[in-house]
Design a protein around this motif. Structure first.
Motif, PDB file in Angstrom:
ATOM      1  N   ARG A  89       0.837  -1.208   0.000  1.00 54.50           N
ATOM      2  CA  ARG A  89       0.000   0.000   0.000  1.00 54.50           C
ATOM      3  C   ARG A  89       0.871   1.257   0.000  1.00 54.50           C
ATOM      4  N   GLU A  90       1.926   1.217   0.780  1.00 55.16           N
ATOM      5  CA  GLU A  90       2.833   2.368   0.816  1.00 55.16           C
ATOM      6  C   GLU A  90       3.482   2.592  -0.548  1.00 55.16           C
ATOM      7  N   ALA A  91       3.802   1.495  -1.234  1.00 58.78           N
ATOM      8  CA  ALA A  91       4.411   1.620  -2.566  1.00 58.78           C
ATOM      9  C   ALA A  91       3.434   2.253  -3.553  1.00 58.78           C
ATOM     10  N   VAL A  92       2.145   1.880  -3.453  1.00 59.94           N
ATOM     11  CA  VAL A  92       1.132   2.479  -4.327  1.00 59.94           C
ATOM     12  C   VAL A  92       1.046   3.983  -4.073  1.00 59.94           C
ATOM     13  N   VAL A  93       0.983   4.357  -2.798  1.00 61.65           N
ATOM     14  CA  VAL A  93       0.892   5.788  -2.437  1.00 61.65           C
ATOM     15  C   VAL A  93       2.120   6.536  -2.944  1.00 61.65           C
ATOM     16  N   GLU A  94       3.308   5.901  -2.765  1.00 52.55           N
ATOM     17  CA  GLU A  94       4.543   6.571  -3.185  1.00 52.55           C
ATOM     18  C   GLU A  94       4.562   6.788  -4.699  1.00 52.55           C
ATOM     19  N   ARG A  95       4.093   5.766  -5.459  1.00 48.34           N
ATOM     20  CA  ARG A  95       4.081   5.920  -6.919  1.00 48.34           C
ATOM     21  C   ARG A  95       3.130   7.050  -7.328  1.00 48.34           C
ATOM     22  N   VAL A  96       1.988   7.147  -6.644  1.00 45.45           N
ATOM     23  CA  VAL A  96       1.053   8.241  -6.957  1.00 45.45           C
ATOM     24  C   VAL A  96       1.696   9.591  -6.611  1.00 45.45           C
ATOM     25  N   GLN A  97       2.361   9.647  -5.454  1.00 43.11           N
ATOM     26  CA  GLN A  97       3.015  10.894  -5.058  1.00 43.11           C
ATOM     27  C   GLN A  97       4.087  11.309  -6.057  1.00 43.11           C
ATOM     28  N   ASN A  98       4.818  10.316  -6.586  1.00 43.04           N
ATOM     29  CA  ASN A  98       5.879  10.632  -7.543  1.00 43.04           C
ATOM     30  C   ASN A  98       5.317  11.210  -8.838  1.00 43.04           C
ATOM     31  N   GLN A  99       4.046  10.929  -9.105  1.00 40.71           N
ATOM     32  CA  GLN A  99       3.423  11.446 -10.324  1.00 40.71           C
ATOM     33  C   GLN A  99       2.869  12.868 -10.144  1.00 40.71           C
ATOM     34  N   VAL A 100       2.831  13.356  -8.880  1.00 42.19           N
ATOM     35  CA  VAL A 100       2.198  14.651  -8.608  1.00 42.19           C
ATOM     36  C   VAL A 100       2.787  15.804  -9.427  1.00 42.19           C
ATOM     37  N   PRO A 101       4.127  15.968  -9.490  1.00 41.56           N
ATOM     38  CA  PRO A 101       4.646  17.097 -10.287  1.00 41.56           C
ATOM     39  C   PRO A 101       4.196  17.056 -11.738  1.00 41.56           C
ATOM     40  N   ALA A 102       4.222  15.845 -12.345  1.00 40.07           N
ATOM     41  CA  ALA A 102       3.799  15.739 -13.749  1.00 40.07           C
ATOM     42  C   ALA A 102       2.311  16.041 -13.887  1.00 40.07           C
ATOM     43  N   VAL A 103       1.511  15.531 -12.926  1.00 36.12           N
ATOM     44  CA  VAL A 103       0.070  15.782 -12.964  1.00 36.12           C
ATOM     45  C   VAL A 103      -0.213  17.273 -12.854  1.00 36.12           C
ATOM     46  N   VAL A 104       0.415  17.911 -11.872  1.00 34.98           N
ATOM     47  CA  VAL A 104       0.150  19.337 -11.621  1.00 34.98           C
ATOM     48  C   VAL A 104       0.607  20.191 -12.792  1.00 34.98           C
ATOM     49  N   THR A 105       1.765  19.871 -13.341  1.00 34.37           N
ATOM     50  CA  THR A 105       2.237  20.621 -14.510  1.00 34.37           C
ATOM     51  C   THR A 105       1.247  20.506 -15.656  1.00 34.37           C
ATOM     52  N   ARG A 106       0.746  19.298 -15.856  1.00 31.29           N
ATOM     53  CA  ARG A 106      -0.232  19.118 -16.933  1.00 31.29           C
ATOM     54  C   ARG A 106      -1.512  19.893 -16.643  1.00 31.29           C
ATOM     55  N   VAL A 107      -1.928  19.890 -15.366  1.00 31.09           N
ATOM     56  CA  VAL A 107      -3.145  20.619 -14.978  1.00 31.09           C
ATOM     57  C   VAL A 107      -2.987  22.117 -15.246  1.00 31.09           C
ATOM     58  N   THR A 108      -1.894  22.711 -14.786  1.00 28.73           N
ATOM     59  CA  THR A 108      -1.702  24.156 -14.973  1.00 28.73           C
ATOM     60  C   THR A 108      -1.527  24.490 -16.454  1.00 28.73           C
ATOM     61  N   LEU A 118      -9.769  18.710 -16.323  1.00 32.86           N
ATOM     62  CA  LEU A 118      -8.687  18.393 -15.398  1.00 32.86           C
ATOM     63  C   LEU A 118      -8.639  16.895 -15.100  1.00 32.86           C
ATOM     64  N   ALA A 119      -9.823  16.284 -14.951  1.00 33.91           N
ATOM     65  CA  ALA A 119      -9.846  14.838 -14.690  1.00 33.91           C
ATOM     66  C   ALA A 119      -9.243  14.076 -15.864  1.00 33.91           C
ATOM     67  N   THR A 120      -9.562  14.509 -17.070  1.00 35.52           N
ATOM     68  CA  THR A 120      -9.002  13.864 -18.261  1.00 35.52           C
ATOM     69  C   THR A 120      -7.480  14.013 -18.287  1.00 35.52           C
ATOM     70  N   ALA A 121      -6.999  15.195 -17.870  1.00 38.35           N
ATOM     71  CA  ALA A 121      -5.554  15.441 -17.857  1.00 38.35           C
ATOM     72  C   ALA A 121      -4.841  14.566 -16.836  1.00 38.35           C
ATOM     73  N   MET A 122      -5.546  14.180 -15.776  1.00 39.33           N
ATOM     74  CA  MET A 122      -4.912  13.403 -14.704  1.00 39.33           C
ATOM     75  C   MET A 122      -4.868  11.900 -14.984  1.00 39.33           C
ATOM     76  N   ARG A 123      -5.784  11.386 -15.753  1.00 37.48           N
ATOM     77  CA  ARG A 123      -5.893   9.928 -15.914  1.00 37.48           C
ATOM     78  C   ARG A 123      -4.606   9.259 -16.400  1.00 37.48           C
ATOM     79  N   PRO A 124      -3.937   9.833 -17.420  1.00 41.32           N
ATOM     80  CA  PRO A 124      -2.693   9.165 -17.866  1.00 41.32           C
ATOM     81  C   PRO A 124      -1.645   9.059 -16.774  1.00 41.32           C
ATOM     82  N   ALA A 125      -1.548  10.107 -15.943  1.00 37.40           N
ATOM     83  CA  ALA A 125      -0.566  10.068 -14.864  1.00 37.40           C
ATOM     84  C   ALA A 125      -0.934   9.006 -13.832  1.00 37.40           C
TER      85      ALA A 125
END
Length: 434
Positions: free
Chosen positions: A151-170, A320-327
């Motif tokens: 579970r921690e590994a899943v959370v960490e992988r999602v966290q690692n995607q945050v910069p890419a997700v946020v950049t795509r969102v903005t 925004l939801a569409t932009a997040m799905r690939p990440a």
């Protein structure tokens, strides 16, 4: 001719004659003082609602319908400027804000890169709770059965995607901001809900000129009272002072409004340089106006709220939801295919979409950070101030005056009524002249 003048001079009742300009001066002062009150106060309608008034108002002359409260079925008063707050918002956008820049200009002024950095810093700590909430809701048994490290590994992988997700969102927001953000609706709605803000715009940068207008009311009234006194001493009819009082009252208010707004460009009249009082300090007024717009109207917090909860909020959320799905797909890593088979395509897509939807609102939550808002407001203020200073004087004065122009007749009528009352009051004290 000389004999007639001498005869007139020797028969003047000097107390009666000299008190007329004093009366008209005091009345002129009171006209402009009470006229300012009518412009700004009260901020909200005060009066009584009358049964059937709303229906009757629909058939009344248009000028009567313009009196604040009449069309709403009330008898009372609301300051002309706060009553027309929404209209002023519309005109402010058309005359000035639209010329200050497009929604894209404002967004770029806010430095999307800094916004992204701030979102990442604020959003990352929320990821564990977000993932846990979605997984407990969508697939509680699977999430409960997974070992803690997994579970921690899943959370960490999602966290690692945050910069890419946020950049795509903005980036997505910036690319579509002209379709997602409507400054006109945003400004009109805010002015309608906060009429006191419109009063503040006038008072913060124009109080000195408004006070000067009140003092000039005495000067105008006194000067206009001199020919009135001469005419009264010659004609000597009881009706003359009230009629001329109407003229003096109307003209005094008209001159007061002219003094503030006209002429927009410096001009010489009879060798005297004249320039509208508001226009003389356009640069200073622009700074005050920009500060109010940046702090209260076009703020990062209000932009974020409009994007998510405004009339085009559904489109923003979907985008925004569409932009997040690939990440989110990438967060599953090499195990994505196996997980998709184990859960079923429908369940996997449901989890992915739930994470995306939940993340949309939380992604823009940092827009409400007051400290960050204050930093970004400085940049909006700089843009608005610079562009407002560049406005042609005629556009600047129209921005401030257009909202009240059609209601100025109420101020003039109020001045005429007070002038009429002043004429009758002088008659009551001093009788008929001549």
């Amino acid at each position: 001719m000389t004999d007639a003048v001498v005869t007139w001079w020797t028969h003047i009742h000097w107390v009666h004659f000299l008190t007329i300009p004093l009366f008209t001066g005091v009345v002129g002062f009171l006209i402009n003082w009470s006229g300012l009150w009518m412009l700004f106060s009260p901020v909200r309608f005060r009066g009584v609602r009358i049964a059937g008034m709303r229906e009757l108002a629909s058939v009344l002359p248009r000028k009567i319908q313009e009196i604040p409260g009449v069309l709403q079925g009330g008898l009372g008063w609301q300051g002309i400027i706060p009553a027309r707050a929404a209209k002023m918002g519309s005109i402010a956008v058309d005359k000035a804000i639209a010329k200050l820049g497009t929604p894209s200009d404002f967004y770029q002024q806010l430095e999307p890169e800094r916004i992204a950095e701030h979102i990442v810093a604020s959003f990352r700590p929320e990821i564990p709770a977000l993932v846990d909430e979605v997984m407990r809701r969508e697939h509680p048994r699977l999430w409960r059965d997974l070992p803690g490290p997994v579970r921690e590994a899943v959370v960490e992988r999602v966290q690692n995607q945050v910069p890419a997700v946020v950049t795509r969102v903005t980036d997505e927001i910036g690319e579509h901001i002209d379709q997602l953000l409507d400054p006109k609706i945003m400004v009109i709605d805010h002015f309608r809900e906060n009429p006191a803000l419109v009063v503040r715009i006038f008072r913060d940068f124009g109080q000195r000129e408004l006070d000067l207008m009140v003092r000039f009311g005495f000067v105008f009234g006194f000067l206009l009272g001199v020919p009135v006194a001469v005419a009264d001493s010659i004609v000597g009819q009881w009706w003359l002072l009230p009629i001329l009082g109407v003229v003096v009252g109307w003209v005094t208010n008209a001159l007061g409004m002219w003094l503030i707004f006209e002429p927009p460009e410096p001009r010489r009249i009879l060798g005297i340089r004249v320039h509208g009082l508001f226009l003389r300090r356009q640069d200073q007024a622009a700074e005050v106006y920009a500060r109010i717009i940046a702090e209260d109207v076009i703020t990062l917090e209000r932009i974020g709220d409009f994007l998510l909860n405004g009339p085009r909020g559904d489109r923003t959320r979907q985008m925004l939801a569409t932009a997040m799905r690939p990440a989110i797909d990438r967060a599953a890593g090499p195990a994505r295919g196996a997980v998709r088979v184990a859960l079923g395509a429908e369940r996997f897509d449901s989890i992915r979409d739930s994470v995306a939807r939940e993340a949309v609102g939380r992604t823009l939550t940092p827009f409400q950070d007051r400290a960050f808002n204050a930093q970004q407001a400085e940049r909006i203020q700089e843009l608005v101030a610079r562009r407002t200073k560049e406005l042609p004087p005629r556009d600047f004065v129209e921005m401030m005056r257009s909202a009240i122009r059609e209601d100025e007749w109420m101020l003039y009528a109020h001045g005429a009524i007070m002038g009429l009352g002043g004429g009758f009051l002088h008659l009551a004290f001093f009788g008929v002249g001549g």
